[in-house]
Design a protein around this motif. Structure first.
Motif, short mmCIF file in Angstrom:
data_model
loop_
_atom_site.label_atom_id
_atom_site.label_comp_id
_atom_site.label_asym_id
_atom_site.label_seq_id
_atom_site.Cartn_x
_atom_site.Cartn_y
_atom_site.Cartn_z
N ARG A 2 -27.32 -6.63 17.84
CA ARG A 2 -27.02 -5.73 18.95
C ARG A 2 -28.30 -5.18 19.57
O ARG A 2 -29.30 -4.99 18.89
N ALA A 3 -28.20 -4.87 20.86
CA ALA A 3 -29.25 -4.14 21.57
C ALA A 3 -28.68 -2.82 22.05
O ALA A 3 -27.57 -2.78 22.59
N PHE A 4 -29.41 -1.74 21.84
CA PHE A 4 -29.02 -0.42 22.31
C PHE A 4 -30.02 0.01 23.39
O PHE A 4 -31.21 0.17 23.10
N LEU A 5 -29.51 0.18 24.60
CA LEU A 5 -30.38 0.46 25.74
C LEU A 5 -29.87 1.64 26.54
O LEU A 5 -28.66 1.90 26.59
N SER A 6 -30.79 2.32 27.21
CA SER A 6 -30.42 3.32 28.22
C SER A 6 -31.20 3.01 29.48
O SER A 6 -32.04 2.11 29.49
N GLY A 7 -30.94 3.75 30.52
CA GLY A 7 -31.60 3.50 31.80
C GLY A 7 -31.50 4.70 32.70
O GLY A 7 -31.12 5.80 32.29
N SER A 8 -31.83 4.48 33.97
CA SER A 8 -31.80 5.58 34.94
C SER A 8 -30.47 5.68 35.67
O SER A 8 -30.14 6.73 36.21
N GLY A 9 -29.71 4.59 35.73
CA GLY A 9 -28.43 4.61 36.43
C GLY A 9 -27.52 3.49 35.96
O GLY A 9 -27.98 2.49 35.39
N ALA B 105 -27.07 18.22 25.10
CA ALA B 105 -25.84 18.21 24.29
C ALA B 105 -25.11 16.89 24.42
O ALA B 105 -24.59 16.34 23.45
N GLU B 106 -25.07 16.36 25.64
CA GLU B 106 -24.39 15.09 25.88
C GLU B 106 -25.10 13.95 25.15
O GLU B 106 -24.45 13.08 24.55
N LYS B 107 -26.43 13.93 25.19
CA LYS B 107 -27.18 12.87 24.52
C LYS B 107 -26.98 12.92 23.01
O LYS B 107 -26.89 11.88 22.35
N THR B 108 -26.91 14.12 22.47
CA THR B 108 -26.68 14.26 21.03
C THR B 108 -25.32 13.68 20.64
O THR B 108 -25.20 12.95 19.65
N ALA B 109 -24.29 14.01 21.42
CA ALA B 109 -22.95 13.50 21.13
C ALA B 109 -22.89 11.98 21.28
O ALA B 109 -22.26 11.28 20.47
N ILE B 110 -23.55 11.46 22.29
CA ILE B 110 -23.58 10.01 22.51
C ILE B 110 -24.27 9.31 21.34
O ILE B 110 -23.80 8.28 20.83
N ALA B 111 -25.39 9.86 20.88
CA ALA B 111 -26.11 9.26 19.76
C ALA B 111 -25.28 9.28 18.49
O ALA B 111 -25.28 8.31 17.72
N ASP B 112 -24.56 10.38 18.25
CA ASP B 112 -23.70 10.47 17.07
C ASP B 112 -22.67 9.34 17.06
O ASP B 112 -22.43 8.70 16.03
N LEU B 113 -22.03 9.11 18.21
CA LEU B 113 -21.00 8.07 18.29
C LEU B 113 -21.61 6.67 18.23
O LEU B 113 -21.08 5.78 17.57
N ALA B 114 -22.72 6.48 18.92
CA ALA B 114 -23.35 5.15 18.95
C ALA B 114 -23.78 4.71 17.56
O ALA B 114 -23.70 3.52 17.22
N ALA B 115 -24.20 5.65 16.72
CA ALA B 115 -24.65 5.30 15.37
C ALA B 115 -23.53 4.73 14.52
O ALA B 115 -23.79 3.98 13.57
N THR C 189 -31.94 6.99 23.31
CA THR C 189 -32.18 6.07 22.20
C THR C 189 -33.05 6.72 21.12
O THR C 189 -32.94 6.38 19.94
N GLN C 190 -33.90 7.66 21.51
CA GLN C 190 -34.65 8.41 20.52
C GLN C 190 -33.71 9.23 19.63
O GLN C 190 -33.88 9.28 18.41
N GLU C 191 -32.70 9.85 20.25
CA GLU C 191 -31.70 10.58 19.47
C GLU C 191 -30.94 9.64 18.54
O GLU C 191 -30.65 9.98 17.39
N LEU C 192 -30.62 8.44 19.03
CA LEU C 192 -29.95 7.45 18.19
C LEU C 192 -30.81 7.09 16.98
O LEU C 192 -30.32 6.99 15.86
N ALA C 193 -32.11 6.89 17.21
CA ALA C 193 -33.01 6.49 16.13
C ALA C 193 -33.02 7.51 15.01
O ALA C 193 -33.12 7.15 13.82
N ARG C 194 -32.94 8.77 15.33
CA ARG C 194 -32.93 9.81 14.30
C ARG C 194 -31.73 9.66 13.37
O ARG C 194 -31.80 10.00 12.18
N ARG C 195 -30.63 9.15 13.89
CA ARG C 195 -29.43 8.95 13.08
C ARG C 195 -29.49 7.62 12.32
O ARG C 195 -28.89 7.49 11.27
#
Length: 315
Positions: free
Chosen positions: A168-175, A77-87, A104-110
């Protein structure tokens, strides 16, 4: 479910994923976050896991990297909300780079709905999400496939990014910590992420609250290079996550917090930052200084003067 069974399940989830949020644990074991917090505290006392910023991680300080199947079921749920805003930070016609990861996969869908984009990526999952977007051009890096996260890594990927420049670069990571910035547990992934950062004018990090304060082995993006962090609202009791967000803001990182519905017994959290269009001044109420009115508005504003001149001529 008895306490012993519940704690065993919690321990198995943490061992499988490396890090799991209290919200997700509460959803899986079907109890409240308060009860899960007590279970996590008991397991920490036995040295079986560590509590960390609204969740639980493997003991030992540095978390190991989980594979895609495990990550895809954590903080969905958190990743979905983050992707919505990032888009909302992506404009039509832009050229951007998007790194590997489930967020970032969720972002790509948007992004598939934004026309004229050029998306450079080393992620097969990102490319797959955009494969049928007719108005988006997808550019894949070269490299060697890393099966655990479906990403292209190695010297081939890094060399293909040389000389590239995008907005822009859109990145995620482990921490993510204020001290070291964004980090990951894999050296090859870290090297490609650094190359993606070098190609971009701005860096946007996507990280849910469970990654705040988590430090892993390889730094990918130093804090002073991060332009914006897009994250979700940490739980109210998570003071350390709030402190980490404040520390990042103090170092100049722009913080955008997305609203998300809690997995267990939570209420929707409103977003702190939303994109909105600023309306232009209404021409019917006046005109800007130094600019002569034209068209119908000009006729309306000049009519009194014309009447006065006509009266003088008749006299």
């Amino acid at each position: 479910m008895f306490a012993a069974e519940r704690r065993q399940l919690i321990l198995e989830m943490v061992r499988a994923n490396g890090a799991v949020s209290l919200r997700e644990l509460a959803r899986v074991v079907q109890t409240s976050e308060v009860t899960v917090r007590r279970d996590v505290r008991a397991l920490e006392a036995e040295g079986l896991l560590d509590r960390r910023h609204g969740g639980a991680v493997l003991p030992g300080g540095f978390t190991r990297e989980s594979g895609f199947p495990q990550k895809s079921h954590v903080a969905t749920a958190e990743k979905t909300a983050i992707a919505d805003l990032a888009a909302t930070f992506v404009e039509e016609g832009e050229a951007i780079v998007v790194g590997a990861g489930t967020t970032t996969q969720e972002l790509a869908r948007r992004l598939a709905r934004i026309p004229g984009l050029t998306v450079v990526t080393n992620s097969l999952l990102v490319a797959q999400a955009l494969a049928h977007a007719n108005r988006v051009e997808v550019v894949m890096t070269g490299g060697t496939l890393r099966g655990s996260n479906y990403a292209l890594v190695g010297s081939g990927a890094e060399q293909s990014l040389q000389g590239l420049r995008v907005s822009r670069a859109f990145l995620s990571g482990s921490g993510l910590t204020a001290e070291r910035g964004l980090s990951t547990s894999n050296m090859l992934s870290a090297s490609v992420d650094r190359a993606l950062v070098q190609a971009a004018a701005e860096v946007v990090v996507l990280a849910d609250h469970t990654k705040l304060g988590t430090d892993t082995m390889f730094q990918t993006v130093p804090t002073d290079v991060i332009t914006r962090l897009v994250t979700d609202e940490p739980p109210a009791h998570d003071d350390r996550a709030q402190t980490e967000l404040q520390a990042l803001a103090d170092q100049g990182v722009q913080i955008a917090v997305a609203g998300a519905t809690g997995s267990q017994g939570g209420d929707p959290v409103p977003a702190r930052q939303q994109r909105r269009d600023v309306p232009l001044p209404n021409p019917r109420r006046g005109h800007l200084p130094g600019i002569r009115p034209t068209g119908v508005l000009a006729d309306q504003t000049q009519q009194p003067e014309r009447n006065r001149v006509a009266d003088m001529r008749r006299r």
